[in-house]
Design an enzyme around this catalytic site. Structure first.
Site, PDB file in Angstrom:
ATOM      1  N   GLU A  95     -19.604  23.516  -6.230  1.00 44.75           N
ATOM      2  CA  GLU A  95     -20.934  23.882  -6.715  1.00 44.75           C
ATOM      3  C   GLU A  95     -20.883  25.247  -7.388  1.00 44.75           C
ATOM      4  O   GLU A  95     -21.580  25.504  -8.358  1.00 44.75           O
ATOM      5  CB  GLU A  95     -21.931  23.892  -5.554  1.00 44.75           C
ATOM      6  CG  GLU A  95     -23.358  24.160  -5.968  1.00 44.75           C
ATOM      7  CD  GLU A  95     -24.345  23.923  -4.842  1.00 44.75           C
ATOM      8  OE1 GLU A  95     -25.383  24.602  -4.846  1.00 44.75           O
ATOM      9  OE2 GLU A  95     -24.097  23.075  -3.972  1.00 44.75           O
ATOM     10  N   SER A 118     -23.680  28.441  -1.402  1.00 37.10           N
ATOM     11  CA  SER A 118     -23.131  27.130  -1.080  1.00 37.10           C
ATOM     12  C   SER A 118     -21.973  26.805  -2.026  1.00 37.10           C
ATOM     13  O   SER A 118     -22.109  26.871  -3.240  1.00 37.10           O
ATOM     14  CB  SER A 118     -24.229  26.078  -1.212  1.00 37.10           C
ATOM     15  OG  SER A 118     -23.755  24.795  -0.881  1.00 37.10           O
ATOM     16  N   ARG A 170     -27.686  18.678  -8.608  1.00 32.23           N
ATOM     17  CA  ARG A 170     -26.977  19.923  -8.951  1.00 32.23           C
ATOM     18  C   ARG A 170     -26.339  19.856 -10.337  1.00 32.23           C
ATOM     19  O   ARG A 170     -25.259  20.386 -10.576  1.00 32.23           O
ATOM     20  CB  ARG A 170     -25.922  20.263  -7.889  1.00 32.23           C
ATOM     21  CG  ARG A 170     -26.469  20.463  -6.497  1.00 32.23           C
ATOM     22  CD  ARG A 170     -27.463  21.635  -6.431  1.00 32.23           C
ATOM     23  NE  ARG A 170     -28.016  21.752  -5.086  1.00 32.23           N
ATOM     24  CZ  ARG A 170     -29.186  21.262  -4.714  1.00 32.23           C
ATOM     25  NH1 ARG A 170     -29.945  20.600  -5.592  1.00 32.23           N
ATOM     26  NH2 ARG A 170     -29.629  21.416  -3.496  1.00 32.23           N
TER      27      ARG A 170
END
Length: 327
Positions: A299, A229, A180
């Site tokens: 995130e 998310s 990520r």
């Protein structure tokens, strides 16, 4: 309403050939999935890459510049964003099939459209984009992934424009991908990406895409106002399990709530402010740390300023006893 000084009139005098659209004090809550947050001092939608280059070369070098896509993975704070927010639109929306296993796309293309185009062309390996909200630009920046596949696994090349208006061509190795994250400078604006999959049967690829879509429908609150998310999975852990074990499923702060369907999702279900959402996220992080010793990292991208005098980040955390704070 928060309002910034409007520099657009002065800029336009120095930008006679600009083809894109400038808007002062544009409310970002209208175009982000959370539907919260303040305005952009200036919102710029360039006509194409050349227009973007022209704009960046022409505006003052000390003006902050930020980029957004579809606003799916973004929390804009209530005080808004000082400087320029660039939103890529139709000029970055092309999809070109290059052969039996490759395609080139503009970075404003939604991830789901890339999956669909690849499937129709018989290019396997990109089906996972069916389950990722947002556009390709964000997927490149975050190394987006799902169902065991990440962007780095299918990416070949990227075009980008830096803050000074210089164009760069990057290979996947240049992106410096980890989980990520990519190591490309934050001021690079991705404009185009080339992907490589494998030749496949369109019917089989479509079946894979349907399975991804069914999973999302059954397990994620995709019909809510959410940013997707919220926290990255720490090494050796699932973020949602840590949130659940900390007693945060259904936890509410103001108009924001931890989803009961999937507790790594925060939702705006009662006219939340951006501060409500961020306070809820920081409260979850504090409770997870207290109960498991694990630090969750965001995130979702948090952008902009709070309302004057209000805190941000960890200063917002509220430590509740188990069960307290739910409403």
């Amino acid at each position: 309403m928060v309002a910034f000084a409007d520099p657009t009139s002065d800029w336009l005098q120095n930008l006679p050939d600009l083809r894109g659209r400038l808007s002062a004090n544009a409310m970002l809550s209208d175009i982000t999935w959370f539907r919260v947050g303040g305005p952009a001092q200036v919102l710029f939608t360039p006509a194409d890459e050349a227009d973007l280059v022209y704009f960046l070369k022409s505006i003052p070098a000390d003006v902050p510049v930020f980029t957004m896509g579809l606003g799916s993975n973004l929390l804009v704070r209530d005080g808004g964003v000082r400087g320029v927010v660039i939103r890529l639109g139709r000029g970055f929306g092309t999809i070109e099939v290059l052969g039996p296993d490759r395609l080139r796309v503009g970075t404003a293309v939604p991830d789901v459209k890339v999956a669909r185009a690849a499937g129709e062309a018989g290019i396997a390996g990109l089906h996972f984009y069916r389950g990722i909200p947002g556009s390709i630009g964000g997927a490149l920046r975050m190394n987006a992934g799902a169902h065991g596949v990440e962007t780095k696994d299918v990416l070949e090349y990227v075009r980008a424009v830096d803050r000074a208006g210089n164009v760069h061509e990057l290979s996947v190795a240049d992106m410096g991908y980890t989980y990520r994250h990519c190591s490309v400078p934050a001021d690079y604006i991705f404009t185009q990406a080339t992907f490589r999959g494998q030749p496949g049967e369109p019917s089989e690829i479509l079946k894979q895409m349907e399975e991804v879509a069914d999973y999302r429908e059954q397990n994620q609150p995709i019909r809510e106002r959410t940013g997707g998310s919220t926290f990255k999975n720490p090494n050796g852990h699932s973020a949602w399990k840590l949130v659940d074990q900390a007693g945060c499923r259904g936890l509410r702060v103001g108009g924001a709530k931890v989803s009961e369907m999937h507790c790594n999702f925060l939702i705006n279900d009662a006219e939340a402010t951006a501060e409500d959402v961020e306070r809820l996220g920081e409260t979850v992080r504090a409770r997870v740390k207290a109960t498991s010793g694990v630090t969750l990292n965001w995130e979702i991208i948090r952008l902009g300023e709070p309302v004057e005098g209000r805190p941000t980040g960890e200063a917002l955390a509220e430590l509740f006893n188990t069960g307290a704070g739910k409403q």
